[in-house]
Motif scaffolding. Sequence first.
Motif, PDB file in Angstrom:
ATOM      1  N   GLN A  20      78.896  41.708-116.791  1.00 32.31           N
ATOM      2  CA  GLN A  20      79.607  41.672-117.948  1.00 32.31           C
ATOM      3  C   GLN A  20      80.944  40.819-117.478  1.00 32.31           C
ATOM      4  O   GLN A  20      81.786  41.064-116.925  1.00 32.31           O
ATOM      5  CB  GLN A  20      80.261  43.083-118.098  1.00 32.31           C
ATOM      6  CG  GLN A  20      80.759  42.948-119.614  1.00 32.31           C
ATOM      7  CD  GLN A  20      81.229  44.288-119.996  1.00 32.31           C
ATOM      8  OE1 GLN A  20      81.507  45.299-119.322  1.00 32.31           O
ATOM      9  NE2 GLN A  20      81.151  44.598-121.484  1.00 32.31           N
ATOM     10  N   ARG A  32      84.277  45.293-110.103  1.00 32.44           N
ATOM     11  CA  ARG A  32      84.940  43.967-110.467  1.00 32.44           C
ATOM     12  C   ARG A  32      84.921  42.964-109.320  1.00 32.44           C
ATOM     13  O   ARG A  32      85.920  43.293-108.432  1.00 32.44           O
ATOM     14  CB  ARG A  32      86.200  44.445-110.991  1.00 32.44           C
ATOM     15  CG  ARG A  32      87.179  43.153-111.546  1.00 32.44           C
ATOM     16  CD  ARG A  32      88.355  43.319-112.209  1.00 32.44           C
ATOM     17  NE  ARG A  32      88.089  44.242-113.501  1.00 32.44           N
ATOM     18  CZ  ARG A  32      87.910  43.779-114.415  1.00 32.44           C
ATOM     19  NH1 ARG A  32      87.880  42.766-114.693  1.00 32.44           N
ATOM     20  NH2 ARG A  32      87.859  44.731-115.567  1.00 32.44           N
ATOM     21  N   TYR A  37      73.638  44.845-114.347  1.00 37.08           N
ATOM     22  CA  TYR A  37      73.776  44.146-115.318  1.00 37.08           C
ATOM     23  C   TYR A  37      75.157  43.374-114.986  1.00 37.08           C
ATOM     24  O   TYR A  37      76.027  43.961-114.077  1.00 37.08           O
ATOM     25  CB  TYR A  37      74.187  44.986-116.577  1.00 37.08           C
ATOM     26  CG  TYR A  37      72.929  45.206-117.495  1.00 37.08           C
ATOM     27  CD1 TYR A  37      72.356  46.473-117.064  1.00 37.08           C
ATOM     28  CD2 TYR A  37      72.652  44.495-118.642  1.00 37.08           C
ATOM     29  CE1 TYR A  37      71.179  46.894-117.880  1.00 37.08           C
ATOM     30  CE2 TYR A  37      71.348  44.699-119.388  1.00 37.08           C
ATOM     31  CZ  TYR A  37      70.577  45.955-119.036  1.00 37.08           C
ATOM     32  OH  TYR A  37      69.684  46.375-119.639  1.00 37.08           O
ATOM     33  N   GLY A  47      77.380  53.315-114.032  1.00 38.92           N
ATOM     34  CA  GLY A  47      78.581  53.481-113.452  1.00 38.92           C
ATOM     35  C   GLY A  47      79.973  52.804-114.069  1.00 38.92           C
ATOM     36  O   GLY A  47      79.665  52.366-115.064  1.00 38.92           O
ATOM     37  N   GLU A  48      80.943  52.881-113.249  1.00 41.12           N
ATOM     38  CA  GLU A  48      82.145  52.145-113.851  1.00 41.12           C
ATOM     39  C   GLU A  48      82.481  50.881-113.496  1.00 41.12           C
ATOM     40  O   GLU A  48      83.068  50.255-113.758  1.00 41.12           O
ATOM     41  CB  GLU A  48      83.483  53.192-113.204  1.00 41.12           C
ATOM     42  CG  GLU A  48      83.493  54.503-113.815  1.00 41.12           C
ATOM     43  CD  GLU A  48      84.871  55.159-113.994  1.00 41.12           C
ATOM     44  OE1 GLU A  48      84.779  55.940-115.018  1.00 41.12           O
ATOM     45  OE2 GLU A  48      85.538  54.785-113.555  1.00 41.12           O
ATOM     46  N   LEU A  65      77.846  45.857-113.476  1.00 41.86           N
ATOM     47  CA  LEU A  65      77.494  47.355-113.786  1.00 41.86           C
ATOM     48  C   LEU A  65      76.204  47.641-113.241  1.00 41.86           C
ATOM     49  O   LEU A  65      75.020  47.177-113.417  1.00 41.86           O
ATOM     50  CB  LEU A  65      77.599  47.453-115.351  1.00 41.86           C
ATOM     51  CG  LEU A  65      79.060  47.151-116.031  1.00 41.86           C
ATOM     52  CD1 LEU A  65      78.980  46.987-117.200  1.00 41.86           C
ATOM     53  CD2 LEU A  65      79.873  48.681-115.721  1.00 41.86           C
ATOM     54  N   LEU A 110      76.694  42.625-122.137  1.00 46.73           N
ATOM     55  CA  LEU A 110      76.167  42.784-120.855  1.00 46.73           C
ATOM     56  C   LEU A 110      74.926  41.787-120.566  1.00 46.73           C
ATOM     57  O   LEU A 110      74.184  41.685-121.274  1.00 46.73           O
ATOM     58  CB  LEU A 110      75.528  44.191-120.734  1.00 46.73           C
ATOM     59  CG  LEU A 110      76.656  45.432-120.251  1.00 46.73           C
ATOM     60  CD1 LEU A 110      77.829  45.435-121.268  1.00 46.73           C
ATOM     61  CD2 LEU A 110      75.930  46.688-119.911  1.00 46.73           C
TER      62      LEU A 110
END
Lengths: 112, 115
Positions: free
Chosen positions: B37, B111, B35, B107-108, B91, B43
């Motif tokens: 974001q 970026r 996904y 997951g985190e 993500l 998302l």
Amino acid sequence: EDQVTQSPEALRLQEGESSSLNCSYTVSGLRGLFWYRQDPGKGPEFLFTLYSAGEEKEKERLKATLTKKESFLHITAPKPEDSATYLCAVQAGKTNAGKSTFGDGTTLTVKP
Amino acid sequence: GAGVSQSPSNKVTEKGKDVELRCDPISGHTALYWYRQSLGQGLEFLIYFQGNSAPDKSGLPSDRFSAERTGGSVSTLTIQRTQQEDSAVYLCASRPRPGANGELFFGEGSRLTVL
């Protein structure tokens, strides 16, 4: 096309002030509706799955409910640590597979 | 660890460069999702892998985006000739076998900033 709309976009509460977040959806053949919590800089964390109208789930100060058109996330006597973005998602289809469609989220801020 | 692992956590690149983002799902989870974001947004689905089936690529925004999953485990999302509008958090999530509860484990994120 599956659609999820969340309201309000942002909600500010005083500690102890109960309220509700709304998730309206249109989907062909709801397989499940999911609520997630997302803290800044983190991935979403699963909270609840609701499968059919009338179903309710509870966890600590949170309760999620489901109708045929919308879901509510009720927050009772919130605390500052409940501050986060709450995301709603729906999954459609005949099997427990395939993508989930997400709303844009409600950002909750709880002031002490 | 027991969770979904993503790398790098942050990536800054110049417009026009290619980037690769990696996802290591929870062991035993057969489904893997990517996904995207954007800031302040929800998302956006990109791609979904389920076992040995053909992936669902319906969310990929352009042919500059591609993903593969090797050996039913690790996945790599590749963005070619990056553009500024590609800047977002990417993500990855996994889900247990079909028939289990349908929640996603995320997951985190990675970026991505395109200058």
